[in-house]
Design a protein around this motif. Sequence first.
Motif, PDB file in Angstrom:
ATOM      1  N   UNK A  30       0.837  -1.208   0.000  1.00  0.00           N
ATOM      2  CA  UNK A  30       0.000   0.000   0.000  1.00  0.00           C
ATOM      3  C   UNK A  30       0.869   1.253   0.000  1.00  0.00           C
ATOM      4  N   UNK A  31       2.080   1.144   0.568  1.00  0.00           N
ATOM      5  CA  UNK A  31       3.003   2.291   0.554  1.00  0.00           C
ATOM      6  C   UNK A  31       3.413   2.638  -0.864  1.00  0.00           C
ATOM      7  N   UNK A  32       3.634   1.610  -1.671  1.00  0.00           N
ATOM      8  CA  UNK A  32       3.963   1.848  -3.082  1.00  0.00           C
ATOM      9  C   UNK A  32       2.803   2.538  -3.777  1.00  0.00           C
ATOM     10  N   UNK A  33       1.592   1.993  -3.568  1.00  0.00           N
ATOM     11  CA  UNK A  33       0.409   2.520  -4.249  1.00  0.00           C
ATOM     12  C   UNK A  33       0.218   3.990  -3.895  1.00  0.00           C
ATOM     13  N   UNK A  34       0.369   4.274  -2.613  1.00  0.00           N
ATOM     14  CA  UNK A  34       0.181   5.650  -2.144  1.00  0.00           C
ATOM     15  C   UNK A  34       1.211   6.582  -2.780  1.00  0.00           C
TER      16      UNK A  34
ATOM     17  N   UNK B 282      24.864  -6.231 -19.689  1.00  0.00           N
ATOM     18  CA  UNK B 282      25.172  -4.811 -19.497  1.00  0.00           C
ATOM     19  C   UNK B 282      23.961  -3.890 -19.452  1.00  0.00           C
ATOM     20  N   UNK B 283      22.757  -4.420 -19.628  1.00  0.00           N
ATOM     21  CA  UNK B 283      21.557  -3.587 -19.569  1.00  0.00           C
ATOM     22  C   UNK B 283      20.773  -3.922 -18.301  1.00  0.00           C
ATOM     23  N   UNK B 284      20.123  -2.912 -17.726  1.00  0.00           N
ATOM     24  CA  UNK B 284      19.381  -3.104 -16.487  1.00  0.00           C
ATOM     25  C   UNK B 284      17.909  -3.366 -16.814  1.00  0.00           C
ATOM     26  N   UNK B 285      17.345  -4.399 -16.222  1.00  0.00           N
ATOM     27  CA  UNK B 285      15.964  -4.756 -16.542  1.00  0.00           C
ATOM     28  C   UNK B 285      15.031  -4.772 -15.340  1.00  0.00           C
ATOM     29  N   UNK B 286      15.535  -4.557 -14.131  1.00  0.00           N
ATOM     30  CA  UNK B 286      14.605  -4.575 -13.010  1.00  0.00           C
ATOM     31  C   UNK B 286      15.009  -3.590 -11.923  1.00  0.00           C
ATOM     32  N   UNK B 287      14.032  -3.282 -11.076  1.00  0.00           N
ATOM     33  CA  UNK B 287      14.250  -2.360  -9.975  1.00  0.00           C
ATOM     34  C   UNK B 287      14.148  -3.138  -8.670  1.00  0.00           C
ATOM     35  N   UNK B 288      15.262  -3.389  -8.000  1.00  0.00           N
ATOM     36  CA  UNK B 288      15.198  -4.105  -6.728  1.00  0.00           C
ATOM     37  C   UNK B 288      14.534  -3.230  -5.665  1.00  0.00           C
ATOM     38  N   UNK B 289      13.734  -3.833  -4.785  1.00  0.00           N
ATOM     39  CA  UNK B 289      13.042  -2.999  -3.796  1.00  0.00           C
ATOM     40  C   UNK B 289      13.360  -3.375  -2.350  1.00  0.00           C
ATOM     41  N   UNK B 290      13.791  -4.584  -2.098  1.00  0.00           N
ATOM     42  CA  UNK B 290      14.085  -4.922  -0.702  1.00  0.00           C
ATOM     43  C   UNK B 290      15.080  -6.072  -0.609  1.00  0.00           C
ATOM     44  N   UNK B 291      15.568  -6.289   0.592  1.00  0.00           N
ATOM     45  CA  UNK B 291      16.512  -7.377   0.826  1.00  0.00           C
ATOM     46  C   UNK B 291      15.948  -8.279   1.918  1.00  0.00           C
TER      47      UNK B 291
ATOM     48  N   UNK C 236      12.023   3.695   2.721  1.00  0.00           N
ATOM     49  CA  UNK C 236      11.839   3.653   4.174  1.00  0.00           C
ATOM     50  C   UNK C 236      10.429   3.189   4.514  1.00  0.00           C
ATOM     51  N   UNK C 237       9.431   3.799   3.843  1.00  0.00           N
ATOM     52  CA  UNK C 237       8.043   3.466   4.170  1.00  0.00           C
ATOM     53  C   UNK C 237       7.767   1.990   3.887  1.00  0.00           C
ATOM     54  N   UNK C 238       8.226   1.519   2.728  1.00  0.00           N
ATOM     55  CA  UNK C 238       7.937   0.143   2.329  1.00  0.00           C
ATOM     56  C   UNK C 238       8.640  -0.854   3.249  1.00  0.00           C
ATOM     57  N   UNK C 239       9.938  -0.690   3.436  1.00  0.00           N
ATOM     58  CA  UNK C 239      10.685  -1.697   4.184  1.00  0.00           C
ATOM     59  C   UNK C 239      10.355  -1.683   5.671  1.00  0.00           C
ATOM     60  N   UNK C 240       9.964  -0.524   6.197  1.00  0.00           N
ATOM     61  CA  UNK C 240       9.532  -0.498   7.597  1.00  0.00           C
ATOM     62  C   UNK C 240       8.278  -1.344   7.761  1.00  0.00           C
ATOM     63  N   UNK C 241       7.368  -1.240   6.784  1.00  0.00           N
ATOM     64  CA  UNK C 241       6.128  -1.997   6.885  1.00  0.00           C
ATOM     65  C   UNK C 241       6.363  -3.488   6.659  1.00  0.00           C
ATOM     66  N   UNK C 242       7.293  -3.817   5.768  1.00  0.00           N
ATOM     67  CA  UNK C 242       7.475  -5.215   5.402  1.00  0.00           C
ATOM     68  C   UNK C 242       8.451  -5.947   6.315  1.00  0.00           C
ATOM     69  N   UNK C 243       9.297  -5.193   7.033  1.00  0.00           N
ATOM     70  CA  UNK C 243      10.276  -5.856   7.895  1.00  0.00           C
ATOM     71  C   UNK C 243      11.483  -6.336   7.131  1.00  0.00           C
ATOM     72  N   UNK C 244      11.657  -5.846   5.924  1.00  0.00           N
ATOM     73  CA  UNK C 244      12.846  -6.218   5.151  1.00  0.00           C
ATOM     74  C   UNK C 244      13.855  -5.083   5.235  1.00  0.00           C
ATOM     75  N   UNK C 245      15.032  -5.285   4.653  1.00  0.00           N
ATOM     76  CA  UNK C 245      16.060  -4.255   4.687  1.00  0.00           C
ATOM     77  C   UNK C 245      16.012  -3.458   3.391  1.00  0.00           C
TER      78      UNK C 245
ATOM     79  N   UNK D   3      12.690   3.579  10.247  1.00  0.00           N
ATOM     80  CA  UNK D   3      12.083   4.279  11.378  1.00  0.00           C
ATOM     81  C   UNK D   3      12.229   3.496  12.683  1.00  0.00           C
ATOM     82  N   UNK D   4      11.913   2.210  12.656  1.00  0.00           N
ATOM     83  CA  UNK D   4      12.039   1.427  13.881  1.00  0.00           C
ATOM     84  C   UNK D   4      13.030   0.302  13.652  1.00  0.00           C
ATOM     85  N   UNK D   5      14.057   0.275  14.437  1.00  0.00           N
ATOM     86  CA  UNK D   5      15.090  -0.740  14.268  1.00  0.00           C
ATOM     87  C   UNK D   5      15.328  -1.424  15.600  1.00  0.00           C
TER      88      UNK D   5
END
Lengths: 314, 412
Positions: B42-46, B131-140, B330-339, B348-350
């Motif tokens: 939902x953070x992405x959508x917002x 050598x070309x980029x095809x994706x956008x990484x969002x979390x770890x 920050x918003x996405x990974x805080x909600x998901x608990x990923x890095x 925000x909370x660690x």
Amino acid sequence: MAIADTTATDDRVADRPASAKKPMRLFRNLMPKLALTPMALTAVVVFLGGTIWTVVYSFTSSGLLPRLDWVGLEQYDRLWSTTKWIVSIQNLALYGFLSLIFTLVIGFTLAAMLDRKIRGEAVFRTIFLYPFALSFIVTGLVWQWILNPDYGVQGVVRSLGWESFTFNPLNNPDIVMYGLLIAGLWQGTGLIMCIMLAGLRGIDEDIWKATRVDGIGTVKTYVQVIIPMMRPVFVTSVVLIASGIIKLYDLVVAQTSGGPGISSEVPAKYVMTAMFGGQNLGQGFAASSMMLLGVVIILVPWAFLEFGGRKKRV
Amino acid sequence: MKLTTKMLGATAIVAASATAANAVEMEVMHWWTSGGEAAAVAQFAEALNNNTDNTWLDGAIAGGGDVARPVMVSRIIGGDPPAAFQFNHGRQAEELVEAGLLLDLTDVAEEQNWAEIINPPSLLEACTYDGRVYCAPVNIHSWQWMWLSNAAFETAGVEVPQSWTEFVETVPALEEAGITPLAMGGQAWQQNGSFGVMAIALAGEEAWLAVNRDKDAEVARGPEYARVFEAFGAARDYSAGLQVQDWNQATNAVIEDTAAAQIMGDWAQGEFALAGEVAGEDYSCLPGLGEVAVLDTGGDAFFFPVTGDPEMEAAQKELAALLLSPEVQVAFNSAKGSLPIRGDVDLTTVNECTQKGLDLLAAGQTLPSGNELLSPDTITQLNDLMTQFWNDTSMTPADVQEQYAQIIESAS
């Protein structure tokens, strides 16, 4: 038979000089033929076409996307050297054999008992048929809970005081297939019972009167007179049960997801995992082609005997 | 007359769509459906709805990646692609890129300087083909964790171990106290994942990379891996008392202190948080089993199918840049608990455990994930092998090691 009919009509037409024009064979019964065309096309294009396509691509190294990159029998080599596939085949054979026999026996016994004009027949019929209204997914989950050692049968019996009671099929690789079989039978026998009951109702009342006059016992009448008369009903039942066995997949996914380990894997699940989990379409196609081959080997001689034989009799 | 009206109508439609040129409805497909995941997406959508003219059309598919991926692929092949879709980091989308079905994001990557901001760099490498980029990484997400119940060790009268070696020493005391030493779910991926963790921790980074990256079957047959398989066989015995299927049921056994430890990825921490447990007090965590402090860096990335529509393409590139922007990260990974995938943002909370993870990331103590190095086909084979070994006690570590080496030998 069709040919015989045509010649007969042709003769009649020829006898009548008034209708000078002979109607073309292609246009005879035009409406039914038109109505059948969509189904015939679907059968040819979707079923036959899809089957041929699958077999052809099973000789390629298709991964996520199908591509025509020939590798010969490599996919089949790998398939038959995979332990999971061998286990799947063995499991299906065991399940199929037991499921076929028990479904027929239980289905017929229940139907025969209902046919004895017992009180509350409709209630029992509904109860027995009810599981069939549930999907395999629901059936699998329900039996997963019933067979759960902590909450299910074992837990209940132990809480009643029999502490050493052990009934935990889903966590024991040796008997997990029987856990699946119980759920499968619970779900499937109701339908077979209904078909059998319809068959029993179709038996003429006079047959029963005749056997009573001759003093033949009830069980003997069933086994030696009624069952042979119900041959078409049994054929229908076997076809239904067999197709259910071959496509056994969702029950396994819901109840055990192939576990413990790989001890309840089945071929259909192997196909799905290879194609969509492993992104290896070629391997999945090879496995499904082997499933088709298995069906053909069993079905063709049987269908030949069953349906080919009848034509001669007529 | 009639024709004129039709043409007028057509012109009006064209005009209407032209005026709405900048507002594209973007269908985004993903398999994030659990509570925390849905909140995160939902953070992405917002962010998309607020920061751009485009609107987010949520295309969630329940049932996890194995269910969702075929749906996405058939939509793309069938000519009705979504605007964006989620895959895991790694080789799952390899063939789609080869077939030219995915949008090249290289210009966005260069403009936004992804090469600098993405940490660890292996994540960008996983998105790069020729050598070309095809994706956008969002979390770890990382597998390299062992979660321990402090209370369970207290009951057994031993110190909370600081490494796998110490853990093995505490096993007899735990068993005596009636505690299952190791919780393990019945699903194949859990067993194979735990094996991967133990391989990195006990065989070392070098041997692990030789096997997983270079597909060196000799190393897989060698003494380092023999030690891993011995330990894995022992772990099988440690877990014998607990029969659960799902990973969160196994985590729950640790939370309830009936099991002492679980090897599971960082997503398990969400369960501890949900149960109101506090890191350091109620539970402890050992990255890399306390042996080799390193994180593997799996996770999720977004890919963008080629649509041939220039407006959509512009919107897709806009979204790609947005997903990596600091606020959204920050918003996405805080909600998901990923890095987060960039090292220059603060969550925000660690808690104590997340901080350990962030420190390892900052120090560059990372490895690529198994998903990036092995094809999905090989991973399926390994899942089958590990679960077979785990459930068949007649199979010895030497048997499984040989079969493992054969799979590595034939892997591409």
